[in-house]
Design an enzyme around this catalytic site. Structure first.
Site, PDB file in Angstrom:
ATOM      1  CG  HIS A   9      -0.066  -2.436   2.451  1.00 55.52           C
ATOM      2  ND1 HIS A   9       1.066  -1.925   1.861  1.00 55.52           N
ATOM      3  CD2 HIS A   9      -1.084  -2.084   1.635  1.00 55.52           C
ATOM      4  CE1 HIS A   9       0.748  -1.296   0.745  1.00 55.52           C
ATOM      5  NE2 HIS A   9      -0.556  -1.379   0.586  1.00 55.52           N
ATOM      6  CG  ASP A  43       4.431  -1.326   1.900  1.00 60.16           C
ATOM      7  OD1 ASP A  43       3.913  -0.309   1.437  1.00 60.16           O
ATOM      8  OD2 ASP A  43       3.763  -2.338   2.229  1.00 60.16           O
TER       9      ASP A  43
HETATM   10  P1  NAD Z   1      -9.406  -2.488  -9.364  1.00 60.82           P
HETATM   11  O1  NAD Z   1     -10.576  -1.809  -8.756  1.00 60.82           O
HETATM   12  O2  NAD Z   1      -8.867  -2.024 -10.673  1.00 60.82           O
HETATM   13  O3  NAD Z   1      -9.703  -4.042  -9.503  1.00 60.82           O
HETATM   14  C1  NAD Z   1     -10.294  -4.787  -8.488  1.00 60.82           C
HETATM   15  C2  NAD Z   1     -11.088  -5.867  -9.149  1.00 60.82           C
HETATM   16  O4  NAD Z   1     -11.587  -6.712  -8.121  1.00 60.82           O
HETATM   17  C3  NAD Z   1     -12.288  -5.336  -9.935  1.00 60.82           C
HETATM   18  O5  NAD Z   1     -12.214  -5.802 -11.263  1.00 60.82           O
HETATM   19  C4  NAD Z   1     -13.483  -5.916  -9.174  1.00 60.82           C
HETATM   20  O6  NAD Z   1     -14.556  -6.280 -10.033  1.00 60.82           O
HETATM   21  C5  NAD Z   1     -12.856  -7.147  -8.541  1.00 60.82           C
HETATM   22  N1  NAD Z   1     -13.597  -7.680  -7.392  1.00 60.82           N
HETATM   23  C6  NAD Z   1     -14.303  -6.997  -6.463  1.00 60.82           C
HETATM   24  N2  NAD Z   1     -14.921  -7.855  -5.628  1.00 60.82           N
HETATM   25  C7  NAD Z   1     -14.574  -9.094  -6.032  1.00 60.82           C
HETATM   26  C8  NAD Z   1     -14.910 -10.388  -5.577  1.00 60.82           C
HETATM   27  N3  NAD Z   1     -15.717 -10.592  -4.541  1.00 60.82           N
HETATM   28  N4  NAD Z   1     -14.388 -11.449  -6.239  1.00 60.82           N
HETATM   29  C9  NAD Z   1     -13.591 -11.276  -7.293  1.00 60.82           C
HETATM   30  N5  NAD Z   1     -13.247 -10.066  -7.793  1.00 60.82           N
HETATM   31  C10 NAD Z   1     -13.738  -8.992  -7.163  1.00 60.82           C
HETATM   32  O7  NAD Z   1      -8.267  -2.452  -8.235  1.00 60.82           O
HETATM   33  P2  NAD Z   1      -6.715  -2.740  -8.403  1.00 60.82           P
HETATM   34  O8  NAD Z   1      -6.031  -1.466  -8.704  1.00 60.82           O
HETATM   35  O9  NAD Z   1      -6.509  -3.925  -9.280  1.00 60.82           O
HETATM   36  O10 NAD Z   1      -6.361  -3.099  -6.883  1.00 60.82           O
HETATM   37  C11 NAD Z   1      -6.884  -4.258  -6.270  1.00 60.82           C
HETATM   38  C12 NAD Z   1      -6.665  -4.193  -4.776  1.00 60.82           C
HETATM   39  O11 NAD Z   1      -5.287  -4.191  -4.469  1.00 60.82           O
HETATM   40  C13 NAD Z   1      -7.235  -2.941  -4.106  1.00 60.82           C
HETATM   41  O12 NAD Z   1      -7.812  -3.335  -2.874  1.00 60.82           O
HETATM   42  C14 NAD Z   1      -6.016  -2.082  -3.855  1.00 60.82           C
HETATM   43  O13 NAD Z   1      -6.203  -1.179  -2.788  1.00 60.82           O
HETATM   44  C15 NAD Z   1      -5.019  -3.159  -3.511  1.00 60.82           C
HETATM   45  N6  NAD Z   1      -3.622  -2.789  -3.591  1.00 60.82           N
HETATM   46  C16 NAD Z   1      -2.798  -3.342  -2.660  1.00 60.82           C
HETATM   47  C17 NAD Z   1      -1.455  -3.050  -2.683  1.00 60.82           C
HETATM   48  C18 NAD Z   1      -0.519  -3.667  -1.668  1.00 60.82           C
HETATM   49  O14 NAD Z   1       0.673  -3.357  -1.686  1.00 60.82           O
HETATM   50  N7  NAD Z   1      -0.955  -4.540  -0.764  1.00 60.82           N
HETATM   51  C19 NAD Z   1      -0.940  -2.187  -3.652  1.00 60.82           C
HETATM   52  C20 NAD Z   1      -1.806  -1.657  -4.595  1.00 60.82           C
HETATM   53  C21 NAD Z   1      -3.151  -1.970  -4.561  1.00 60.82           C
HETATM   54  C1  LMR Z   2      -0.323   1.092  -2.400  1.00 60.02           C
HETATM   55  O1  LMR Z   2       0.427   0.883  -1.441  1.00 60.02           O
HETATM   56  O2  LMR Z   2       0.066   1.580  -3.480  1.00 60.02           O
HETATM   57  C2  LMR Z   2      -1.789   0.758  -2.268  1.00 60.02           C
HETATM   58  O3  LMR Z   2      -2.004  -0.089  -1.177  1.00 60.02           O
HETATM   59  C3  LMR Z   2      -2.603   2.000  -2.203  1.00 60.02           C
HETATM   60  C4  LMR Z   2      -4.081   1.700  -2.206  1.00 60.02           C
HETATM   61  O4  LMR Z   2      -4.752   2.184  -1.273  1.00 60.02           O
HETATM   62  O5  LMR Z   2      -4.568   0.997  -3.105  1.00 60.02           O
END
Ligand code: NAD
Ligand code: LMR
Length: 323
Positions: free
Chosen positions: A183, A155
């Site tokens: 977030h 962000d």
């Molecule tokens: P994704 O679904 O591609 O990958 C997530 C992975 O986590 C999968 O491979 C899944 O098998 C694994 N997983 C699920 N449970 C698990 C566990 N108990 N132990 C280990 N691994 C496990 O998702 P992504 O696009 O890589 O995003 C991951 C996370 O990050 C999501 O929650 C998404 O919302 C979040 N995210 C946060 C931000 C931020 O700014 N904070 C930004 C983007 C995404």
């Molecule tokens: C983002 O800020 O891009 C993510 O947290 C969005 C999401 O819900 O995975």
């Protein structure tokens, strides 16, 4: 350094692992060991990623181990990047999401407590990041609470890039932007103290632009990317995770402050113990909340709204017995 990454076979993992192995996190001198956690069904895909890591012949990458037992994977971890989380499925209410992730982050908090290096630092990227971090932290009573943080750097970076574009400046010219709260869409990206090439941002952009364009665009950027890509942000989220962890360990390379969700000590009226985003300075694995900033009435309302959402999430996970 031993770096553990969860959700390593996911989208973010596919960018993050290669950046770490390339030295983007710890610098070009420091060898790294990767310990990767996935759920059992994703381990075959993760094996493919490990083959690719090997094929890059990264000079700094000492070895890679994978597994689905957090106690084994976190053994000796000095930095744990908790990316894996349960995404919201169709028909799931927010409470269901908190519960599903609660199971993951209670288990991982306990495993970090038992197995990680004494000096471990933990960064939670997996959503809902602030409350997942709170659950992990509260389930790791032997690790100081200050070692846990959640990612609001994406962000922050979005806000820096948007302000630079609006003012025709370089991102290098933008300093002292702050993201407060959760977030989520209630977050408050705050330009009141930001400068562009040393000039107050508030002299360069209108109040209307801040309120009607800047704040909602930054706060809803994740949803806009999801809509455009058909998948949530991944490379930018990996990059922000690197920025957060690098600044924490090595300090900010531009001498700027940054935004991180950290355990509140009551600063700026944010209730103690909540993991809420603040402007922070960092060095040597530690952070401090920037003190003494004047908070306008408008900012106060925005901060309070996002903090209220965090309190609701904390109440929900307390009710579920997760913290
Ligand atoms: P994704 O679904 O591609 O990958 C997530 C992975 O986590 C999968 O491979 C899944 O098998 C694994 N997983 C699920 N449970 C698990 C566990 N108990 N132990 C280990 N691994 C496990 O998702 P992504 O696009 O890589 O995003 C991951 C996370 O990050 C999501 O929650 C998404 O919302 C979040 N995210 C946060 C931000 C931020 O700014 N904070 C930004 C983007 C995404
Ligand atoms: C983002 O800020 O891009 C993510 O947290 C969005 C999401 O819900 O995975």
């Amino acid at each position: 350094m031993t770096v553990a990454v969860t959700g390593a076979a996911g989208q973010i993992g596919y960018s993050l692992l290669f950046r770490i192995a390339n030295g983007d996190l710890l610098g070009r001198e420091r060898p790294v060991r990767l310990r990767l956690l996935e759920i059992p069904s994703a381990l075959p895909a993760l094996e493919g990623t490990v083959m690719e890591l090997q094929d890059c012949a990264f000079p700094l990458l000492q070895d890679v181990e994978i597994g689905s037992d957090p106690h084994e994977v976190f053994d000796g971890a000095q930095l744990a990047l908790l990316v894996g989380a349960r995404p919201r499925a169709k028909g799931m209410e927010r409470g269901d999401l908190l519960e599903a992730n609660g199971a993951i982050f209670t288990q991982q908090g306990r495993a970090l407590n038992d197995a990680a290096h004494d000096d471990v630092r933990v960064v939670v990227t997996g959503n809902p990041a602030n409350t997942n971090a709170l659950i992990a932290q509260r389930n790791a009573p032997d690790i100081p609470a200050s070692r846990f943080g959640a990612l609001t750097r994406l962000d922050h970076n979005r806000g820096v890039a948007m302000l630079a574009e609006k003012t025709g400046a370089s991102v290098n010219d933008v300093k002292h932007l702050s993201v407060w709260g959760n977030h989520s869409a209630t977050q408050y990206p705050d330009l009141d103290h930001a400068t562009v090439a040393g000039r107050p941002a508030t002299e360069l952009v209108s109040r209307d632009w801040v309120t009607d364009t800047f704040i909602p665009t930054v706060a809803h950027r994740g949803a806009a990317i999801l809509q455009a890509r058909g998948a949530s942000s991944a490379a930018s989220a990996a990059s922000a995770t690197i920025d957060h962890a690098r600044d924490l360990m090595l300090g900010n390379p531009r001498g700027d402050w940054t935004s991180m969700a950290v355990v509140s000590d009551g600063s700026y009226g944010v209730p103690e113990g909540l993991i809420s985003s603040f402007p922070v300075t960092t060095s040597g694995g530690d952070w401090s909340i920037v003190q003494g900033l004047e908070i306008s009435e408008f900012s106060r309302t925005r901060i309070d709204a996002s903090v209220a959402e965090l309190e609701t999430e904390r109440a929900a996970v307390t009710e579920l017995g997760l913290v």
